[in-house]
Scaffold this motif. Sequence first.
Motif, PDB file in Angstrom:
ATOM      1  N   LEU A  31       0.858  -1.186   0.000  1.00 49.80           N
ATOM      2  CA  LEU A  31       0.000   0.000   0.000  1.00 49.80           C
ATOM      3  C   LEU A  31       0.888   1.229   0.000  1.00 49.80           C
ATOM      4  O   LEU A  31       1.748   1.380   0.868  1.00 49.80           O
ATOM      5  N   HIS A  32       0.686   2.084  -0.998  1.00 51.75           N
ATOM      6  CA  HIS A  32       1.457   3.333  -1.067  1.00 51.75           C
ATOM      7  C   HIS A  32       0.714   4.339  -1.931  1.00 51.75           C
ATOM      8  O   HIS A  32      -0.288   4.006  -2.585  1.00 51.75           O
ATOM      9  N   GLY A  33       1.200   5.555  -1.944  1.00 51.13           N
ATOM     10  CA  GLY A  33       0.493   6.643  -2.607  1.00 51.13           C
ATOM     11  C   GLY A  33       0.426   6.551  -4.106  1.00 51.13           C
ATOM     12  O   GLY A  33      -0.382   7.240  -4.735  1.00 51.13           O
ATOM     13  N   ARG A  34       1.253   5.712  -4.731  1.00 48.30           N
ATOM     14  CA  ARG A  34       1.257   5.642  -6.181  1.00 48.30           C
ATOM     15  C   ARG A  34       0.172   4.705  -6.721  1.00 48.30           C
ATOM     16  O   ARG A  34      -0.109   4.686  -7.915  1.00 48.30           O
ATOM     17  N   LEU A  35      -0.427   3.913  -5.856  1.00 47.35           N
ATOM     18  CA  LEU A  35      -1.483   3.006  -6.298  1.00 47.35           C
ATOM     19  C   LEU A  35      -2.749   3.797  -6.627  1.00 47.35           C
ATOM     20  O   LEU A  35      -3.021   4.837  -6.022  1.00 47.35           O
ATOM     21  N   PRO A  36      -3.566   3.315  -7.565  1.00 43.31           N
ATOM     22  CA  PRO A  36      -4.847   3.970  -7.851  1.00 43.31           C
ATOM     23  C   PRO A  36      -5.716   4.023  -6.599  1.00 43.31           C
ATOM     24  O   PRO A  36      -5.632   3.145  -5.724  1.00 43.31           O
ATOM     25  N   SER A  37      -6.572   5.020  -6.532  1.00 44.05           N
ATOM     26  CA  SER A  37      -7.401   5.218  -5.335  1.00 44.05           C
ATOM     27  C   SER A  37      -8.270   4.014  -5.026  1.00 44.05           C
ATOM     28  O   SER A  37      -8.428   3.630  -3.860  1.00 44.05           O
ATOM     29  N   ASP A  38      -8.854   3.392  -6.079  1.00 44.49           N
ATOM     30  CA  ASP A  38      -9.723   2.257  -5.809  1.00 44.49           C
ATOM     31  C   ASP A  38      -8.942   1.064  -5.271  1.00 44.49           C
ATOM     32  O   ASP A  38      -9.434   0.306  -4.422  1.00 44.49           O
ATOM     33  N   VAL A  39      -7.678   0.915  -5.731  1.00 46.08           N
ATOM     34  CA  VAL A  39      -6.840  -0.178  -5.223  1.00 46.08           C
ATOM     35  C   VAL A  39      -6.480   0.075  -3.760  1.00 46.08           C
ATOM     36  O   VAL A  39      -6.519  -0.845  -2.927  1.00 46.08           O
ATOM     37  N   LYS A  40      -6.113   1.321  -3.433  1.00 49.83           N
ATOM     38  CA  LYS A  40      -5.785   1.650  -2.039  1.00 49.83           C
ATOM     39  C   LYS A  40      -6.986   1.363  -1.138  1.00 49.83           C
ATOM     40  O   LYS A  40      -6.834   0.788  -0.044  1.00 49.83           O
TER      41      LYS A  40
END
Length: 762
Positions: free
Chosen positions: A574-583
């Motif tokens: 989990l990190h800020g570069r992942l798409p919002s829906d994935v997070k």
Amino acid sequence: MSNDGAEGACVVQAKADGFPAGLLTPKESAAARGLGARNFEDLVRVPPRRYAAPGPLRDLRYLNEGEDISVIATVERTRERSMKNRKGTLLDVRVRDDEGESLSLTFFLFKAHLVTWHMSRLREGTRVLVSGTVSRYRGENQIAHPDYLLLADNPSAHEARDIEKALEPAPVYPLRGSVTQKVMRSLFSKVLRHASDLREVVPEAIRHERDLPGIQEAARLLHAPRNSADIERALRYFRFEEAFIIQSIFARRRAQDVADSAPPLATYGDLSRALDERLPFDLTPSQEEVGDQIAERIAEPHPTSLLLQGDVGSGKTVVALRAMARAVDSGYQAVLLAPTEVLARQHFATITTMLGDLARHGHLDAHEAATRVRLLVGAQKASERRESLLDLMNGEAGIAVGTHALLTENVDFLKLGLVIIDEQHRFGVDHRRQLRSKGPGHLRPHMLVMTATPIPRSAALALVGDLDSLTLKGRPHEGAAVSSYVVPLGDDAWRERMWERALEEIRAGRQAFVVCPRIDLDETGEGGEESALVDMSAPITHPPETPQPLHAVTGTLETLRAQPGFSSLRIEELHGRLPSDVKRERMEAFAAGEIDILVATTVIEVGVDVPNASVMVVLDAERFGLAQLHQLRGRIGRGTHPGIAFFATQFGRGSAQHEGLTELAETTDGFALAELDLERRGGGDLVGDIQSGTSVAVRFLDVGRDARMILEAREDALVTEALARGSLTSSSLTPPTPSEHDALDSAIARHSARGVDDLERS
């Protein structure tokens, strides 16, 4: 005939527009642009990075290795020879002072013309002033690559002035691109030439009371000092001026709040009573006290601006919700702004769960006092977004929760009365003002900003001084205890036991966080995550023998999945570069117990509530601030299971880094840690963290060192603003003159425009 007068007039005209045409060379103009300076007012406030100060004049017989010294001597001989192990020339110059003591000057030169140039100057019998650091080579004193000044054969009064000038501290400025120090010093000499045209920002009455020089003298002391005392006096002026400007901004905001009108949120109605009756726990005395103070403030007809500080788990959300219920009871809307979508969605879930049927206005099973709660985030279905926007615009939604998406122009509220911002250091003054402008008609909503990263008093006054501070103490339900340990990664036994202990917790049905300072191996930290715990340039007693690259999420994920014992576990990133829906999906899966280990950046720092998580492993923990590590530690031990936090570091016992982490492990009070962070890291680093989203930039101030000065500037700014507005008629200070008032206006505009980009540049 001199044209100084015309040039000076041109400078005055150019204060706001730039530099007079033709005054600066192209290189000097490039240097000014590189510093972000648009005129002399900007330039004079660019501090040197440091000063190169020659050592004092000494006799050669009293030299010690490592000393910085200056000496007047005569060249006795000059000898050149080729270097043995690489191309180039070693130039050895022997000098002798009047007492017959000698010293070697050594130059390592790689170009023939430099050899010729030095030999043409350092001829036998030439008197020189030499400055440098003494070292030892084969039992003799020497200075490698000294600075030197050629002197006349016979001393004179003119020479004495040259020597005095050569021994003065020399400013060393930050460089951009191909700009040299020579160009920078030429640029700043022109600043000093026009220092008389600079306007006085600090009124004369205040300068007299605080024993401060005027801007002209301060400029000369900063950029052309004669000694260290000059530098200190200059810095004292510019620190106070900066504090005074910042506090004047806050004083004007406070005065504007008094002049503006706000909706009085004074009704304790059906929604508030029903909410209090169904709370599953008793409020702590601190929650009741702070809640009463908030209720009293938002009942006023003028907008209030409050900072609510509370340690991890102190119960800020329920205090905020009770204030929002009071706003709805009073006929207005309330909005809660969160810095991340993950946190916004969690707040939305917490609030709707806590309200139950009180949040189901429009449904058959709704309570008669119910309102509607809407979520507005960037990654949202178009239909959900339209419904939320419509309910906010027509007033059906009394409470809104969201991210920066709430700040966009197409978001309209029918009657916004209360704005609550969570984790205020993630948002800036501009964000607060945007929301405050969304009130109905001429009314401005009340503002409550919350933080679980306690801000020391001096930092709060310097950075959020337009807010009145309230503090929540204690925790409504203590939860399970969290034990903290510092793990030297170079110690195999400790490192292996850390991972074994994590496995034991997971096999017992619990979950773990693993936090890294980077996303990928070849990149820097996400969102400023590589802020060092202590000054990394400080001496390290026990540095790692073979420094390893900082841990990254992607690499750590792969390593854990390949390890015996971990290969069968459910491990995700989990990190800020992942798409919002994935997070969102990852956090929901982790909260549901579908993931055993979450390898993440500090995106999980605030608001993530997973009661089943009992282990926190922070890799390269020295790369984070104490307050940030305390926030991370707060993600575990939120249920019935005791938590275990491991702060893993490459630095061994006895190092400053290890000692800092040990202090954290032994302390659970977030407010005490905030003060400790300020003490250990210094105000500059802390300001950078707190200000990551603000528009107030600092160059000279250190909120730890200059705490008293900030208080003095605050007092003077409040009095000056009151005198200027006529709301105060008697004071030891006199009202600012029109020219002083105009100069302060310009300084505030200049300072506000400089912003955080300039903070990072400097």
